[in-house]
Design a protein around this motif. Sequence first.
Motif, PDB file in Angstrom:
ATOM      1  N   PRO A  37     -13.513  -4.817  20.498  1.00 34.24           N
ATOM      2  CA  PRO A  37     -11.989  -4.709  20.897  1.00 34.24           C
ATOM      3  C   PRO A  37     -12.225  -3.485  21.957  1.00 34.24           C
ATOM      4  O   PRO A  37     -12.301  -2.526  21.644  1.00 34.24           O
ATOM      5  CB  PRO A  37     -11.040  -4.317  19.805  1.00 34.24           C
ATOM      6  N   PHE A  38     -11.757  -3.692  23.423  1.00 31.28           N
ATOM      7  CA  PHE A  38     -11.844  -2.798  24.202  1.00 31.28           C
ATOM      8  C   PHE A  38     -10.639  -1.702  23.862  1.00 31.28           C
ATOM      9  O   PHE A  38     -10.947  -0.312  24.126  1.00 31.28           O
ATOM     10  CB  PHE A  38     -11.468  -3.315  25.592  1.00 31.28           C
ATOM     11  N   LEU A  89     -13.425   6.149  25.292  1.00 33.21           N
ATOM     12  CA  LEU A  89     -13.184   6.516  26.625  1.00 33.21           C
ATOM     13  C   LEU A  89     -12.190   7.257  27.132  1.00 33.21           C
ATOM     14  O   LEU A  89     -12.323   8.194  28.091  1.00 33.21           O
ATOM     15  CB  LEU A  89     -13.021   5.001  27.348  1.00 33.21           C
ATOM     16  N   GLU A  90     -11.126   7.216  26.600  1.00 32.58           N
ATOM     17  CA  GLU A  90      -9.875   8.142  27.099  1.00 32.58           C
ATOM     18  C   GLU A  90      -9.958   9.636  27.139  1.00 32.58           C
ATOM     19  O   GLU A  90      -9.916  10.383  27.906  1.00 32.58           O
ATOM     20  CB  GLU A  90      -8.503   7.775  26.556  1.00 32.58           C
ATOM     21  N   ARG A 117      -9.935 -11.419  25.978  1.00 28.58           N
ATOM     22  CA  ARG A 117      -9.097 -10.400  26.171  1.00 28.58           C
ATOM     23  C   ARG A 117      -9.663  -8.929  26.185  1.00 28.58           C
ATOM     24  O   ARG A 117      -9.205  -8.263  26.953  1.00 28.58           O
ATOM     25  CB  ARG A 117      -8.091 -10.093  24.823  1.00 28.58           C
ATOM     26  N   ASN A 118     -10.731  -8.843  25.805  1.00 32.98           N
ATOM     27  CA  ASN A 118     -11.502  -7.678  25.890  1.00 32.98           C
ATOM     28  C   ASN A 118     -11.936  -7.383  27.317  1.00 32.98           C
ATOM     29  O   ASN A 118     -11.675  -6.304  27.752  1.00 32.98           O
ATOM     30  CB  ASN A 118     -12.867  -7.474  24.745  1.00 32.98           C
ATOM     31  N   PHE A 119     -12.497  -8.457  27.861  1.00 35.22           N
ATOM     32  CA  PHE A 119     -12.870  -8.182  29.166  1.00 35.22           C
ATOM     33  C   PHE A 119     -11.748  -8.087  30.245  1.00 35.22           C
ATOM     34  O   PHE A 119     -11.772  -7.300  30.985  1.00 35.22           O
ATOM     35  CB  PHE A 119     -13.636  -9.576  29.673  1.00 35.22           C
ATOM     36  N   ILE A 120     -10.650  -8.769  29.999  1.00 37.11           N
ATOM     37  CA  ILE A 120      -9.289  -8.809  30.797  1.00 37.11           C
ATOM     38  C   ILE A 120      -8.816  -7.236  30.717  1.00 37.11           C
ATOM     39  O   ILE A 120      -8.478  -6.621  31.643  1.00 37.11           O
ATOM     40  CB  ILE A 120      -8.270  -9.748  30.323  1.00 37.11           C
ATOM     41  N   ALA A 133      -8.730  -4.557  33.656  1.00 34.84           N
ATOM     42  CA  ALA A 133      -7.109  -4.064  33.947  1.00 34.84           C
ATOM     43  C   ALA A 133      -7.248  -2.724  33.948  1.00 34.84           C
ATOM     44  O   ALA A 133      -6.446  -1.951  34.770  1.00 34.84           O
ATOM     45  CB  ALA A 133      -6.244  -4.608  33.022  1.00 34.84           C
ATOM     46  N   HIS A 134      -7.927  -2.119  33.212  1.00 28.22           N
ATOM     47  CA  HIS A 134      -7.996  -0.479  33.084  1.00 28.22           C
ATOM     48  C   HIS A 134      -8.579  -0.015  34.328  1.00 28.22           C
ATOM     49  O   HIS A 134      -8.266   0.754  34.809  1.00 28.22           O
ATOM     50  CB  HIS A 134      -8.631  -0.097  31.772  1.00 28.22           C
TER      51      HIS A 134
END
Length: 708
Positions: free
Chosen positions: A399-400, A408-409, A456-459, A463-464
């Motif tokens: 899950p992204f 990442l953040e 959804r992970n790719f989306i 989007a990020h």
Amino acid sequence: MPSATDNATRSASLHDAVEALQTASRTPAKQRAVKVSGVVDAICSYAFEDGLDASSLKVVLQIVTKKTELDQSSVTNLVKSLYPAQRVSNDVVITAVGALGQGKGKPSPATQNSLVKWLIIVHEVLEDAKILSRLYGVLFGMLDMISLRTSLCHMLSLITRRKHVKPFRIQQLLELSRGIGNEPALQGLLRVYKDYYPDIILGGANASRNSFPPPPDPEWRKRLLKIQDAEHRSVEDDFEHLNGFKVLRKGPKRSKLSVIPDVHTFHSNESSVTLEEIDNVDDFVEKLDRIELPGQLMSFLRDPLLQKYLTLNPSSIASQRIDLWLAAYLEDEYEAARHGVGTSLHLSEILDALLSLARSTKTVLPIVATFLKVYLPIWDGVTDDDAIIGLLSNFPFQPFSDVLSAYLEPAEMTLIRNNPRAFEKWIPMYTSLFRHWTAQVAPQADSAVTGATEQRNFIELVAHVSDLSLSIIASTPPLTNSPTVASILTFFEVVSTSSVPKVIPIILPPPQLIYSLVMSSSATILARTCGILANYKSAFDTHPTPISQYYPTAMTNRFNGYLMDTCNLIWRSRALLTADANSVGFYCSPAVREALNTYLLKMDREYGVSFAFGLSHNPLLSSLSAATWRSLEDAMIEKEGYDRHAVNRHKGPPTQRSLAVLAKEGGVDIPWKQYRIHVLRWLDERACGGIKNLMFATMTGLKDAAVT
């Protein structure tokens, strides 16, 4: 580049020089008609440039391996220039080994020592890798020669395998060691023997810096690699043992500076096999089930053979040993960083090794992910940035939102605050991560369909990156072809070509980003953005139908708007209009467009907003379009036989009306459509092919017209 004739001439000259050397070697110095120094220089020069072919190498070696009329200086120069152009044959090796030892016809001790050193440096480019192994007994028997002992010990350390370690040889080495003391090279060879039979060779065998074979002369080695590169692309890999079927050896100097140890197997027995004995893939496969684990498993971070062994023969004990070592080491580094002491110099080496392992195995060790989760919030954003970013880009598909919040953040915020090259490094990380996840998920196309959660992970990832890209573009005007913008374009080039029906969805960038890129001040950015749109068009065209079953109508309408607005801008002379279906006119309000159009018409009544962004007038493309027109006009004048001095040439940027008038007033007759197709081809030949690809993909019949 030398021609075949030049090579043939040089080869003939070499053979003539070798024949002259043979004659000189049999003729006393006072009786020679030609100075031997000139002949030797010619041979050495040719050997340095192109290497010696098999026959020349054999002849020169036969000359230097016996007593001749040549002086010692000439012989030394020849031995130093024995660059083989191909792999070294068995005959040459046997000739070199046969020259060693005592005897009336043997060369001088200095020459013999040089020959041993030459064998050491070329032993990785032998035609038969086992020839030195078959001559092991001969070489070992010469250890009593003081002049050769050091070089021979170094060579034997490289080629010794378990089958060579015999009781009588162990006894001879121990007796030599007791008789001459701690001679470094001899102690190094004894240590190699001790690795195979630690229970027999007790005590001693202390290795010092000079115990190990010295690295080959870097200049000599570099030259040899360059000479052999044309025919043997893998020679350099052989030298570095990077074929994956020999353990790596860093040497004593690097070992002291490195926290990652070399592969050494301790407490082996006579029936076991060690990794140090493996020479090739056949040997590895044959003995896979009998290989003993080395003493320090952390060698696997750098050693490809140990990595292969642990992959093909997994062991829970080995995994636990590795995890325990890494956990203890990384915990110490984290605590040091947390208390402001600073990490050790070895952390960089460990992280680089972990990154290399992640790239080869396509995964990140769980213990590394655990470390990064607590380390990233206190990381300074600069130290080991490339290694940390590389590790993050190899995280497994998951899950992204989880990866973003935990890893990442924190890394992104730290980089932006502290690293001047943050965006230049960070956007490529997302590109690598997207590629990595695509490679993990794409194989499911033939076996299963990913669920909405996986898609959804790719989306969410795209989007990020889209939001981040918009923030970068908005904060760094004007939009030029900087490394950061180039990396944004690279990301979307990857995204636009990675969709797999029912597995990896087509994910569009937001309109603000697309329109900002199209309106940039760089022809490269414009062309690459058009190429991205062409990729998306191809993805939709090849997707199973009906599209409405897979994507909402709002999404396809938005994409059609991208195509319509861009084509209106560049091709259809309808720039910034919103009258067409789905077009938004680059979000330019009608009032602004009308005011701009009025201003341009005052400057030239045949000009206006509609033409300002087309191929002929576009400020980014006008110079290329002008050059295109000149080449097309000159070609037509030549073809039709016009008088170059009398023909009426076009004076300004071509338009549909101006070309029609030109044909009537004594100029060339080139249709408007033909001219613009020629511009597209001209741009394509100059690295702006994205514009052509988009026009051909969207404008009906244009591609067929270009063919005709």
